[in-house]
Design a protein around this motif. Structure first.
Motif, PDB file in Angstrom:
ATOM      1  N   ARG A 188       0.858  -1.224  -0.216  1.00 15.59           N
ATOM      2  CA  ARG A 188       0.035  -0.055   0.051  1.00 15.59           C
ATOM      3  C   ARG A 188       1.195   1.343   0.047  1.00 15.59           C
ATOM      4  O   ARG A 188       2.048   1.082   0.549  1.00 15.59           O
ATOM      5  N   CYS A 189       0.266   2.380  -0.467  1.00 17.70           N
ATOM      6  CA  CYS A 189       1.092   3.496  -0.681  1.00 17.70           C
ATOM      7  C   CYS A 189      -0.013   4.655   0.280  1.00 17.70           C
ATOM      8  O   CYS A 189      -1.283   4.289   0.163  1.00 17.70           O
ATOM      9  N   LYS A 190       0.473   5.237   1.257  1.00 17.37           N
ATOM     10  CA  LYS A 190      -0.400   6.161   2.172  1.00 17.37           C
ATOM     11  C   LYS A 190       0.609   7.300   2.535  1.00 17.37           C
ATOM     12  O   LYS A 190       1.651   7.476   2.848  1.00 17.37           O
ATOM     13  N   VAL A 238       2.029   9.776   4.999  1.00 17.01           N
ATOM     14  CA  VAL A 238       2.382   9.752   6.681  1.00 17.01           C
ATOM     15  C   VAL A 238       1.594  10.337   7.550  1.00 17.01           C
ATOM     16  O   VAL A 238       1.554   9.693   8.665  1.00 17.01           O
ATOM     17  N   ILE A 297      -2.845   5.478  11.629  1.00 20.84           N
ATOM     18  CA  ILE A 297      -1.979   4.217  11.305  1.00 20.84           C
ATOM     19  C   ILE A 297      -3.378   3.433  11.713  1.00 20.84           C
ATOM     20  O   ILE A 297      -4.250   3.359  12.409  1.00 20.84           O
ATOM     21  N   ASP A 344      -2.062  -2.091   7.994  1.00 18.61           N
ATOM     22  CA  ASP A 344      -0.802  -1.290   7.429  1.00 18.61           C
ATOM     23  C   ASP A 344       0.506  -2.346   7.508  1.00 18.61           C
ATOM     24  O   ASP A 344       1.169  -2.052   6.474  1.00 18.61           O
ATOM     25  N   GLN A 350       3.900  -3.765   8.073  1.00 19.51           N
ATOM     26  CA  GLN A 350       5.278  -3.115   7.921  1.00 19.51           C
ATOM     27  C   GLN A 350       5.110  -1.784   7.407  1.00 19.51           C
ATOM     28  O   GLN A 350       4.560  -1.644   6.298  1.00 19.51           O
ATOM     29  N   ARG A 351       5.512  -0.474   8.185  1.00 24.55           N
ATOM     30  CA  ARG A 351       5.412   0.797   7.625  1.00 24.55           C
ATOM     31  C   ARG A 351       6.733   1.434   7.360  1.00 24.55           C
ATOM     32  O   ARG A 351       7.677   1.266   8.169  1.00 24.55           O
ATOM     33  N   HIS A 409       5.865   4.909  13.757  1.00 29.77           N
ATOM     34  CA  HIS A 409       5.630   3.512  13.932  1.00 29.77           C
ATOM     35  C   HIS A 409       5.935   2.775  12.748  1.00 29.77           C
ATOM     36  O   HIS A 409       5.334   1.902  12.171  1.00 29.77           O
ATOM     37  N   GLY A 410       7.233   3.003  12.408  1.00 30.90           N
ATOM     38  CA  GLY A 410       7.906   2.318  11.409  1.00 30.90           C
ATOM     39  C   GLY A 410       9.338   2.744  10.975  1.00 30.90           C
ATOM     40  O   GLY A 410       9.901   3.116  11.901  1.00 30.90           O
ATOM     41  N   THR A 466       3.379  -1.146   3.982  1.00 34.29           N
ATOM     42  CA  THR A 466       2.527   0.362   3.604  1.00 34.29           C
ATOM     43  C   THR A 466       4.000   1.248   3.461  1.00 34.29           C
ATOM     44  O   THR A 466       4.721   1.575   4.336  1.00 34.29           O
ATOM     45  N   LEU A 519       5.272   4.927   3.044  1.00 35.75           N
ATOM     46  CA  LEU A 519       4.639   6.135   3.454  1.00 35.75           C
ATOM     47  C   LEU A 519       5.581   7.204   2.762  1.00 35.75           C
ATOM     48  O   LEU A 519       6.510   7.119   2.450  1.00 35.75           O
TER      49      LEU A 519
END
Length: 130
Positions: free
Chosen positions: A3-5, A7, A11, A15, A17-18, A35-36, A90, A92
Motif C-alpha cells: 500500500r501507499c499512504k 504519512v 495508523i 498497515d 510494516q510501515r 511507528h515504522g 505500507t 509512506l
C-alpha cells in the motif's frame, strides 16, 4: 499487499510494516509517531526530486528516471522486497499528490519484482484515508 499512504494519515491495523520512503523527513511529524522505519536511501535522488517538484519533468519522465535509479541500486530496495514477500507493507510519503509520487512508482517496481519471484499482490494507494 503493498500500500501507499500519506504519512499524516492515521495508523491502521492492516498497515503491516510501515516504511517512510521520502528523502526528507515530513514536516510536523515526530519521529516516534512514525511507528515504522525510514529508508531515505530508496527515495529518488535530490536532483531528481527537485527537478520533478520544479516542473522540469512530467510524471512519466520522473517515473522513468526513478526506475533507472532503482535499477542501479537494488541494495536500497531489496529489503522492502523481503518485507513485501512476508506480509503487508505500507510505503509512506509526505506529498499531497496521492497518485503521482515516488511511493507509487516504488510500489509498482516492487510488485514487478515480486511477480518475477512468484505470486504477488497488487499495490494499493489510499487517498485521503480511503
Amino acid at each position: 499487499m503493498i500500500r501507499c499512504k500519506r504519512v499524516y494519515e492515521p495508523i491502521e491495523q492492516g498497515d503491516g510494516q510501515r516504511v517512510l520512503v521520502d528523502r526528507l523527513w515530513p514536516r510536523n511529524t515526530r519521529k516516534d509517531a512514525l511507528h515504522g522505519r525510514w529508508l531515505r536511501e530508496v527515495a529518488p535522488s535530490d536532483t531528481l526530486r527537485k527537478a520533478f517538484h520544479a516542473g522540469e519533468l512530467d510524471f512519466a519522465g520522473f517515473t522513468r528516471r526513478y526506475q533507472q535509479e532503482l535499477a542501479a541500486h537494488p541494495e536500497h530496495w531489496y529489503p522492502l522486497l523481503d518485507l513485501a514477500g512476508k506480509g503487508d507493507l505500507t510505503l509512506l510519503y509526505a506529498g499531497k499528490d496521492t497518485t503521482h509520487n515516488n511511493a507509487q512508482v516504488l510500489a509498482d517496481w516492487l510488485e514487478t519484482e515480486l511477480d518475477r519471484r512468484g505470486p504477488g499482490s497488487s499495490p494499493v494507494c489510499y487517498a485521503d484515508g480511503l
